[in-house]
Write a protein that holds these residues in place. Structure first.
Motif, short mmCIF file in Angstrom:
data_model
loop_
_atom_site.label_atom_id
_atom_site.label_comp_id
_atom_site.label_asym_id
_atom_site.label_seq_id
_atom_site.Cartn_x
_atom_site.Cartn_y
_atom_site.Cartn_z
N HIS A 13 -10.41 58.89 14.15
CA HIS A 13 -9.39 57.97 13.83
C HIS A 13 -9.28 57.07 15.07
CE1 HIS A 13 -8.31 60.28 10.25
NE2 HIS A 13 -8.06 61.16 11.20
N VAL A 14 -9.62 57.48 16.14
CA VAL A 14 -9.11 56.85 17.65
C VAL A 14 -10.20 56.93 18.34
CG1 VAL A 14 -7.75 58.69 18.39
CG2 VAL A 14 -7.28 56.30 19.18
N SER A 15 -10.23 56.13 19.49
CA SER A 15 -11.00 56.05 20.91
C SER A 15 -10.22 55.67 21.76
CB SER A 15 -12.27 55.24 20.56
OG SER A 15 -12.21 54.02 20.57
N LEU A 16 -10.14 56.25 22.86
CA LEU A 16 -9.43 55.80 24.40
C LEU A 16 -10.37 55.60 25.33
CD1 LEU A 16 -7.49 58.34 22.86
CD2 LEU A 16 -6.09 57.40 24.11
N SER A 17 -10.33 54.36 26.02
CA SER A 17 -11.17 54.05 27.16
C SER A 17 -10.36 53.54 28.21
CB SER A 17 -12.44 53.28 26.67
OG SER A 17 -11.88 52.13 26.19
N PRO A 18 -10.94 53.33 29.40
CA PRO A 18 -10.11 52.70 30.63
C PRO A 18 -9.70 51.19 30.32
CG PRO A 18 -11.99 54.12 31.30
CD PRO A 18 -12.00 54.08 29.92
N LEU A 19 -8.49 51.06 30.70
CA LEU A 19 -7.98 49.88 30.42
C LEU A 19 -8.72 48.77 31.48
CD1 LEU A 19 -5.91 47.86 28.93
CD2 LEU A 19 -4.05 48.61 30.62
N ASP A 20 -8.73 47.63 31.02
CA ASP A 20 -9.21 46.49 32.11
C ASP A 20 -8.84 45.16 31.41
OD1 ASP A 20 -11.42 45.29 30.47
OD2 ASP A 20 -12.56 47.04 31.24
N ALA A 21 -9.12 44.11 32.64
CA ALA A 21 -8.62 42.76 32.25
C ALA A 21 -9.25 41.94 31.17
CB ALA A 21 -8.90 42.08 33.30
N ALA A 22 -10.42 42.65 30.58
CA ALA A 22 -10.92 41.95 29.50
C ALA A 22 -10.29 42.38 28.26
CB ALA A 22 -12.24 42.55 29.31
N HIS A 23 -9.50 43.23 28.28
CA HIS A 23 -8.59 43.77 26.79
C HIS A 23 -7.27 42.64 26.71
CE1 HIS A 23 -10.53 47.95 28.11
NE2 HIS A 23 -11.34 46.92 27.15
N ALA A 24 -7.09 41.93 27.51
CA ALA A 24 -5.85 41.12 27.17
C ALA A 24 -5.81 40.43 25.93
CB ALA A 24 -5.72 40.10 28.24
N ASP A 25 -6.78 39.71 25.33
CA ASP A 25 -6.79 39.15 24.07
C ASP A 25 -6.44 40.15 23.01
OD1 ASP A 25 -6.91 36.48 25.08
OD2 ASP A 25 -9.09 36.41 24.74
N GLY A 26 -7.05 41.39 23.06
CA GLY A 26 -7.06 42.24 21.95
C GLY A 26 -5.67 42.90 22.19
N LEU A 27 -4.84 43.14 23.38
CA LEU A 27 -3.69 43.76 23.31
C LEU A 27 -2.54 42.81 22.86
CD1 LEU A 27 -3.43 45.46 26.85
CD2 LEU A 27 -3.80 46.60 24.64
N ARG A 28 -3.06 41.40 23.21
CA ARG A 28 -2.06 40.46 22.55
C ARG A 28 -2.12 40.38 21.06
NH1 ARG A 28 -2.40 36.93 26.52
NH2 ARG A 28 -4.55 36.77 26.28
N ALA A 29 -3.23 40.59 20.36
CA ALA A 29 -3.26 40.55 18.78
C ALA A 29 -2.60 41.96 18.50
CB ALA A 29 -4.49 40.54 18.45
N ALA A 30 -2.79 42.82 19.20
CA ALA A 30 -2.09 44.23 18.57
C ALA A 30 -0.69 44.23 18.67
CB ALA A 30 -2.75 45.29 19.55
N ALA A 31 0.01 43.56 19.74
CA ALA A 31 1.28 43.55 20.03
C ALA A 31 2.02 42.63 18.85
CB ALA A 31 1.73 42.97 21.41
N ALA A 32 1.10 41.69 18.53
CA ALA A 32 1.77 40.63 17.46
C ALA A 32 2.01 41.37 16.12
CB ALA A 32 0.54 39.51 17.31
N ASP A 33 1.00 42.42 15.63
CA ASP A 33 1.38 43.24 14.75
C ASP A 33 2.64 43.87 14.66
OD1 ASP A 33 0.99 44.49 12.17
OD2 ASP A 33 -0.62 45.46 12.78
#
Length: 200
Positions: A13-33
């Motif tokens: 169901h899920v995958s977890l990987s090290p957070l890095d600066a390239a994930h900013a747009d993805g986090l922004r979209a996730a938080a908007a949900d």
């Protein structure tokens, strides 16, 4: 010697990987949900320009200081849906906390969180030989308390006036833990639950 580094973990169901600066747009979209930044008891980047970047920079600073290991969380389709981290790392015991967890609303109350916690807790015990894994949450976050108890963690107690929420109000912190000898039986229960009821 045990190496404490952010692992890459994956399940059905899920995958977890090290957070890095390239994930900013993805986090922004996730938080908007669900506009998750409006919940004062959570640590979620807001919609303003630079918020997600600042959130990541702070998490990586904690990583570089050796006190936290942050993850980006993806669903089964590979979409970024949130973040979590190991923190309060005490290598002398060893003992670690899991928290700073938030997910897009569409993934809440699904198998994603159960499997993510299963992967994280199992890594702490199996790879780092931890004696305990700890969870902390605000007295206002009843959903989080319920989810932690569903994992089989035991309530250790409440730290009164322990921290402040983002808006400055006082937070009582509910503390839970799982001990090494408790984990094998709990892990079996969680695995069976995921196999029988994938949306728990």
């Amino acid at each position: 010697m045990t190496i404490w580094a952010t692992p890459t973990l994956a399940g059905r169901h899920v995958s977890l990987s090290p957070l890095d600066a390239a994930h900013a747009d993805g986090l922004r979209a996730a938080a908007a949900d669900g506009a998750l930044w409006t919940l004062r008891y959570t640590s979620v980047p807001g919609p303003a320009e630079g918020d997600a970047e600042a959130y990541i920079a702070d998490a990586l600073a904690q990583r570089d200081a050796g006190v936290a290991l942050p993850f980006v969380v993806r669903d089964a389709d590979g979409d970024i849906v949130g973040s979590t981290r190991f923190y309060d790392i005490d290598r002398s015991i060893p003992r670690v906390s899991i928290g700073y967890t938030w997910y897009a609303v569409r993934t809440q109350r699904t198998g994603l969180n159960t499997e993510a916690k299963l992967l994280l807790v199992d890594h702490a015990f199996a790879s780092w030989n931890c004696e305990a894994v700890v969870f902390e949450t605000s007295h206002e976050n009843i959903r989080s308390q319920t989810a932690i108890l569903r994992l089989g963690a035991k309530r250790d107690g409440v730290l009164r006036a322990h921290r402040r929420h983002r808006d400055g109000t006082l937070r009582d912190t509910h503390v839970f833990s799982i001990l090494r000898h408790e984990w094998p039986a709990l892990a079996d229960v969680l695995r069976r639950k995921l196999e029988s009821h994938p949306n728990v």
